[in-house]
Design a protein around this motif. Sequence first.
Motif, short mmCIF file in Angstrom:
data_model
loop_
_atom_site.label_atom_id
_atom_site.label_comp_id
_atom_site.label_asym_id
_atom_site.label_seq_id
_atom_site.Cartn_x
_atom_site.Cartn_y
_atom_site.Cartn_z
N GLU A 70 0.92 -1.14 -0.12
CA GLU A 70 0.08 -0.04 -0.12
C GLU A 70 0.92 1.21 -0.05
O GLU A 70 0.64 2.04 -0.80
CB GLU A 70 -1.14 0.06 1.09
CG GLU A 70 -2.02 1.26 1.30
CD GLU A 70 -2.77 1.11 2.48
OE1 GLU A 70 -3.20 2.21 2.75
OE2 GLU A 70 -3.21 0.15 2.77
N ARG A 71 1.96 1.34 0.74
CA ARG A 71 2.93 2.38 0.96
C ARG A 71 3.49 2.54 -0.50
O ARG A 71 3.80 3.77 -0.89
CB ARG A 71 3.82 2.34 2.00
CG ARG A 71 3.20 2.46 3.25
CD ARG A 71 4.34 2.40 4.47
NE ARG A 71 4.47 1.20 4.77
CZ ARG A 71 5.70 0.81 4.75
NH1 ARG A 71 6.86 1.33 4.31
NH2 ARG A 71 6.04 -0.48 4.90
N GLU A 72 3.85 1.76 -1.13
CA GLU A 72 4.41 1.61 -2.44
C GLU A 72 3.63 2.35 -3.58
O GLU A 72 4.19 2.99 -4.44
CB GLU A 72 5.11 0.36 -2.75
CG GLU A 72 6.11 -0.30 -2.29
CD GLU A 72 7.47 0.04 -2.77
OE1 GLU A 72 7.52 1.04 -3.53
OE2 GLU A 72 8.32 -0.23 -2.09
N SER A 73 2.23 2.02 -3.28
CA SER A 73 1.48 2.62 -4.42
C SER A 73 0.85 3.95 -4.04
O SER A 73 0.46 4.65 -4.95
CB SER A 73 0.27 1.66 -4.75
OG SER A 73 -0.59 1.71 -3.45
N THR A 74 1.09 4.54 -2.86
CA THR A 74 0.93 5.80 -2.35
C THR A 74 1.76 6.74 -2.93
O THR A 74 2.87 6.85 -2.60
CB THR A 74 0.62 5.69 -0.77
OG1 THR A 74 -0.25 4.92 -0.43
CG2 THR A 74 -0.08 7.17 -0.14
N ALA A 75 1.06 7.94 -3.60
CA ALA A 75 2.17 9.02 -3.95
C ALA A 75 3.22 8.79 -4.73
O ALA A 75 4.29 9.23 -4.54
CB ALA A 75 2.41 10.08 -2.72
N ALA A 76 2.90 7.74 -5.57
CA ALA A 76 4.13 7.19 -6.43
C ALA A 76 4.92 8.04 -7.22
O ALA A 76 5.97 8.23 -7.24
CB ALA A 76 3.64 6.00 -7.35
N ARG A 81 9.98 11.56 -7.95
CA ARG A 81 10.65 12.84 -8.19
C ARG A 81 11.71 13.07 -6.82
O ARG A 81 12.71 13.60 -6.97
CB ARG A 81 9.47 14.02 -8.21
CG ARG A 81 8.86 13.85 -9.53
CD ARG A 81 8.37 15.26 -9.77
NE ARG A 81 7.51 15.83 -8.63
CZ ARG A 81 6.03 15.59 -8.44
NH1 ARG A 81 5.35 14.86 -9.19
NH2 ARG A 81 5.27 16.16 -7.50
N ILE A 82 10.96 12.70 -6.04
CA ILE A 82 11.92 12.84 -4.41
C ILE A 82 13.21 12.05 -4.55
O ILE A 82 14.34 12.59 -4.18
CB ILE A 82 11.07 12.48 -3.27
CG1 ILE A 82 9.98 13.57 -3.02
CG2 ILE A 82 11.71 12.56 -1.78
CD1 ILE A 82 9.00 13.02 -2.02
N ASP A 208 7.19 12.66 1.39
CA ASP A 208 6.10 13.37 0.47
C ASP A 208 5.32 14.18 1.31
O ASP A 208 5.31 14.13 2.58
CB ASP A 208 5.37 12.19 -0.21
CG ASP A 208 4.44 11.45 0.59
OD1 ASP A 208 3.40 12.09 0.94
OD2 ASP A 208 4.69 10.24 0.79
N SER A 209 4.63 15.21 0.57
CA SER A 209 4.06 16.27 1.58
C SER A 209 2.67 15.72 2.21
O SER A 209 2.51 16.28 2.93
CB SER A 209 3.57 17.25 0.31
OG SER A 209 2.64 16.91 -0.50
N GLY A 210 2.20 14.54 1.81
CA GLY A 210 1.06 13.80 2.46
C GLY A 210 1.35 13.69 3.66
O GLY A 210 0.53 13.71 4.71
N THR A 231 11.21 16.78 -0.23
CA THR A 231 9.78 16.50 -0.57
C THR A 231 9.36 16.88 -1.68
O THR A 231 10.03 17.09 -2.80
CB THR A 231 8.83 17.28 0.68
OG1 THR A 231 7.71 16.64 0.82
CG2 THR A 231 9.07 18.82 0.56
N ASP A 232 7.71 17.26 -2.03
CA ASP A 232 7.36 17.39 -3.27
C ASP A 232 6.46 18.70 -3.18
O ASP A 232 6.51 19.33 -2.22
CB ASP A 232 6.19 16.27 -3.74
CG ASP A 232 5.03 16.14 -2.68
OD1 ASP A 232 4.16 16.90 -2.98
OD2 ASP A 232 5.36 15.20 -1.88
N THR A 233 6.26 19.26 -4.31
CA THR A 233 5.67 20.64 -4.47
C THR A 233 4.38 20.76 -3.66
O THR A 233 3.69 21.80 -3.66
CB THR A 233 5.32 21.06 -5.97
OG1 THR A 233 4.84 19.86 -6.70
CG2 THR A 233 6.88 21.15 -6.73
#
Length: 253
Positions: A70-76, A81-82, A208-210, A231-233
């Motif tokens: 599940e973590r692999e597929s979240t905010a992929a 980019r990170i 990531d920003s989430g 992190t991401d934008t």
Amino acid sequence: MYAPERQHEIVRLARESGRVDVLSLAEEFQVTAETIRRDLKALDRAGLLRRVHGGAIPAGRLDFEPDLAERESTAADEKDRIAKAALAEVPEDGTVVLDAGSTVGRLAAVLPPDRSLTVVTHALPVAARLADHPGIALHLVGGRVRHSTRAAVDAWALAAYGQIRADVAFVGANGYSAAHGLTTPDLAEAAVKRAVVAAARRVVLLADSGKYGQEHFARFGGLADVDLLITDTGLAAEDAAAIEAAGTEVVRA
């Protein structure tokens, strides 16, 4: 049914079952998945639920830990980019520690195969990605392997990290914020992450920003322990500025 009534019912269902998912709720209330996502976002902002991949959990569940898939597929996309941005922080030669975590795992996947490095990790997925790299001297830290993270924990892992000094450590976290620091759901996992942070001259957090503003059960450090956050934008400019004002450099990839 009006939105406040639906949201009240969503909170009740989450507390009863421990988790709710978007598609089931959309079917239950005969609304679109996007409507449910807006409900969950509003409930998350109100502190009544905490959003997770595909749904939400009660806000009090600080020990909730999604599995590796599940973590692999979240905010992929954000994690990719990170990871690419993190390559700039990898020395041409030297010693790095790669923590457990899906974003750190993506960094391992994009490391050039001919890079001359000593890599230390307690994460089995990271080790598997680097085992055939000819230029990398790979050291796998042992211990009890947690099924949810495929990472070694407990006394063996802590002892190993206590004996090394690395140039840079790339660390993951389930949550981070100025108020609550770096957190993860499991105490044993947190202890190893704390040892990783202590074992390196420079600490780079890949998150990531989430995960910003999220709080979990076990704290393993503060943002003051981190030299650089990549992190991401999606992280708001004002939040990034607040983190930098406290002494941690921020890169939004």
